[in-house]
Write a protein that holds these residues in place. Structure first.
Motif, PDB file in Angstrom:
ATOM      1  N   LEU A   1       0.861  -1.176   0.000  1.00 30.88           N
ATOM      2  CA  LEU A   1       0.000   0.000   0.000  1.00 30.88           C
ATOM      3  C   LEU A   1       0.898   1.227   0.000  1.00 30.88           C
ATOM      4  N   GLY A   2       0.605   2.159  -0.900  1.00 24.40           N
ATOM      5  CA  GLY A   2       1.318   3.424  -0.927  1.00 24.40           C
ATOM      6  C   GLY A   2       0.352   4.563  -0.696  1.00 24.40           C
ATOM      7  N   VAL A   3       0.695   5.494   0.190  1.00 24.95           N
ATOM      8  CA  VAL A   3      -0.201   6.620   0.476  1.00 24.95           C
ATOM      9  C   VAL A   3       0.551   7.926   0.307  1.00 24.95           C
ATOM     10  N   ASP A   4      -0.200   8.965  -0.050  1.00 26.17           N
ATOM     11  CA  ASP A   4       0.378  10.293  -0.193  1.00 26.17           C
ATOM     12  C   ASP A   4      -0.720  11.317   0.050  1.00 26.17           C
ATOM     13  N   LEU A   5      -0.339  12.457   0.586  1.00 26.98           N
ATOM     14  CA  LEU A   5      -1.303  13.532   0.785  1.00 26.98           C
ATOM     15  C   LEU A   5      -1.697  14.175  -0.543  1.00 26.98           C
ATOM     16  N   SER A   6      -0.796  14.079  -1.537  1.00 28.92           N
ATOM     17  CA  SER A   6      -1.027  14.688  -2.841  1.00 28.92           C
ATOM     18  C   SER A   6      -1.786  13.743  -3.770  1.00 28.92           C
ATOM     19  N   GLU A   7      -2.931  14.198  -4.254  1.00 27.43           N
ATOM     20  CA  GLU A   7      -3.697  13.397  -5.210  1.00 27.43           C
ATOM     21  C   GLU A   7      -2.922  13.217  -6.512  1.00 27.43           C
ATOM     22  N   ALA A   8      -2.206  14.264  -6.931  1.00 26.50           N
ATOM     23  CA  ALA A   8      -1.411  14.170  -8.157  1.00 26.50           C
ATOM     24  C   ALA A   8      -0.310  13.123  -8.020  1.00 26.50           C
ATOM     25  N   ALA A   9       0.298  13.050  -6.841  1.00 26.13           N
ATOM     26  CA  ALA A   9       1.323  12.030  -6.610  1.00 26.13           C
ATOM     27  C   ALA A   9       0.718  10.632  -6.656  1.00 26.13           C
ATOM     28  N   CYS A  10      -0.458  10.462  -6.090  1.00 24.58           N
ATOM     29  CA  CYS A  10      -1.127   9.156  -6.136  1.00 24.58           C
ATOM     30  C   CYS A  10      -1.381   8.726  -7.576  1.00 24.58           C
ATOM     31  N   LEU A  11      -1.789   9.658  -8.422  1.00 26.63           N
ATOM     32  CA  LEU A  11      -2.028   9.338  -9.831  1.00 26.63           C
ATOM     33  C   LEU A  11      -0.723   8.960 -10.523  1.00 26.63           C
ATOM     34  N   GLN A  12       0.357   9.680 -10.221  1.00 25.81           N
ATOM     35  CA  GLN A  12       1.654   9.368 -10.822  1.00 25.81           C
ATOM     36  C   GLN A  12       2.143   7.992 -10.378  1.00 25.81           C
ATOM     37  N   ALA A  13       1.996   7.686  -9.090  1.00 25.14           N
ATOM     38  CA  ALA A  13       2.405   6.374  -8.582  1.00 25.14           C
ATOM     39  C   ALA A  13       1.582   5.261  -9.213  1.00 25.14           C
ATOM     40  N   SER A  14       0.295   5.488  -9.370  1.00 27.83           N
ATOM     41  CA  SER A  14      -0.572   4.480  -9.986  1.00 27.83           C
ATOM     42  C   SER A  14      -0.148   4.213 -11.423  1.00 27.83           C
ATOM     43  N   ALA A  15       0.186   5.266 -12.161  1.00 25.71           N
ATOM     44  CA  ALA A  15       0.628   5.096 -13.545  1.00 25.71           C
ATOM     45  C   ALA A  15       1.937   4.321 -13.610  1.00 25.71           C
TER      46      ALA A  15
END
Length: 281
Positions: A140-154
């Motif tokens: 599981l990876g978490v981040d406060l930044s939604e943009a970072a979550c999208l980048q990690a998912s990609a």
């Protein structure tokens, strides 16, 4: 009509321009950017050195060099950065993967794990690398930044680990349930009074949220130390990247939280880089 420059001439001019702009390794950057403009591997630049650049390549190269001269990072111009032998898509929304973070990877891989939590996942380079190297693990990876979550998912999709990697938005442990046998983090650890000393590439082009806590650089470690014991299985490990002067302070926070087997791991340059600890039991 002005004669077209050869690739070699264009690189010489670009190197001089980048050197004048204060870029650390202008010749390397000029070469990498030419390869990107020509859409070839950097290793092939020597082969095209005697050739005249087409107008299209010359224009792309001019744009790239102009941006690098105002200190836009090379990784942002290429859209990717290599880390632990893999290429990760990056942008100004996430911290650039850095070679020194590979010390954290090596420490994590030194012992088995099945379930990993990455706090402040950013580009996903840590979580994705660990899952790619341990094909039976989930994370599981978490981040406060939604943009970072999208980048990690990609990046998880790009490296084929999306079925084993969950990415979600969370302020540290806020939205996290369950237990893990490994928790990792490369949190913001630069103190506010150190920010002005950073290079323009970092200070002006990387997400401030990933760089500093706007205080003494230790706030993230306080929160990680406070929350980790509630999410580690007995014997589970906690590994965090640190700034090279923070080992003593972070070790003390982990000790005060009741964690055991606290140790400091250096990077390849011999600087303190990782603090590790274990959940008793």
């Amino acid at each position: 009509m002005i004669a077209a420059l050869t690739a070699a001439q264009a690189m010489v001019a670009a190197t001089a321009r980048l050197r004048a702009a204060g870029v650390d390794d202008p010749a390397r950057d000029a070469r990498v950017l030419l390869a990107h403009a020509a859409r070839i591997e950097a290793s092939r630049v020597t082969l095209i050195a005697p050739e005249e650049l087409s107008p299209e390549i010359a224009e792309r190269y001019e744009q790239l060099v102009s941006l690098r001269a105002i200190r836009v990072p090379v990784s942002h111009l290429l859209g990717e950065r290599e880390f632990y032998g893999r290429r990760f898509r990056v942008s100004r929304d996430v911290l650039d993967p850095r070679p020194e973070t590979e010390a954290l990877i090596e420490a994590a891989l030194s012992q088995p794990f099945d379930r990993v939590l990455d706090l402040g996942v950013g580009s996903g380079c840590i979580l994705i690398t660990l899952l790619a190297e341990r094909t039976s693990a989930t994370g599981l990876g978490v981040d406060l930044s939604e943009a970072a979550c999208l980048q990690a998912s990609a990046n998880a999709v790009a490296h084929g680990v999306q079925d084993r990697a969950e990415i979600q938005r969370s302020d540290w442990f806020e939205n996290i349930g369950g237990y893990f046998d490994l928790i990792v983090s490369n949190p913001p650890y630069i103190a506010l009074d150190e920010m002005d000393g950073l290079s323009p590439e970092v200070r002006e082009h990387e997400p401030r949220l990933a760089l500093t806590d706007e205080a003494d650089g230790l706030d993230a470690y306080r929160r990680i130390a406070a929350g980790a014991p509630d999410h580690l299985v007995p014997g589970g490990r906690l590994l965090v990247e640190i700034g090279p002067t923070q080992a003593k302070a972070v070790s003390a926070l982990f000790d005060a939280a009741g964690l055991a087997d606290i140790r400091v791991v250096p990077d390849l340059d011999g600087r303190d880089r990782v603090v590790g600890a274990r959940m008793p039991g």
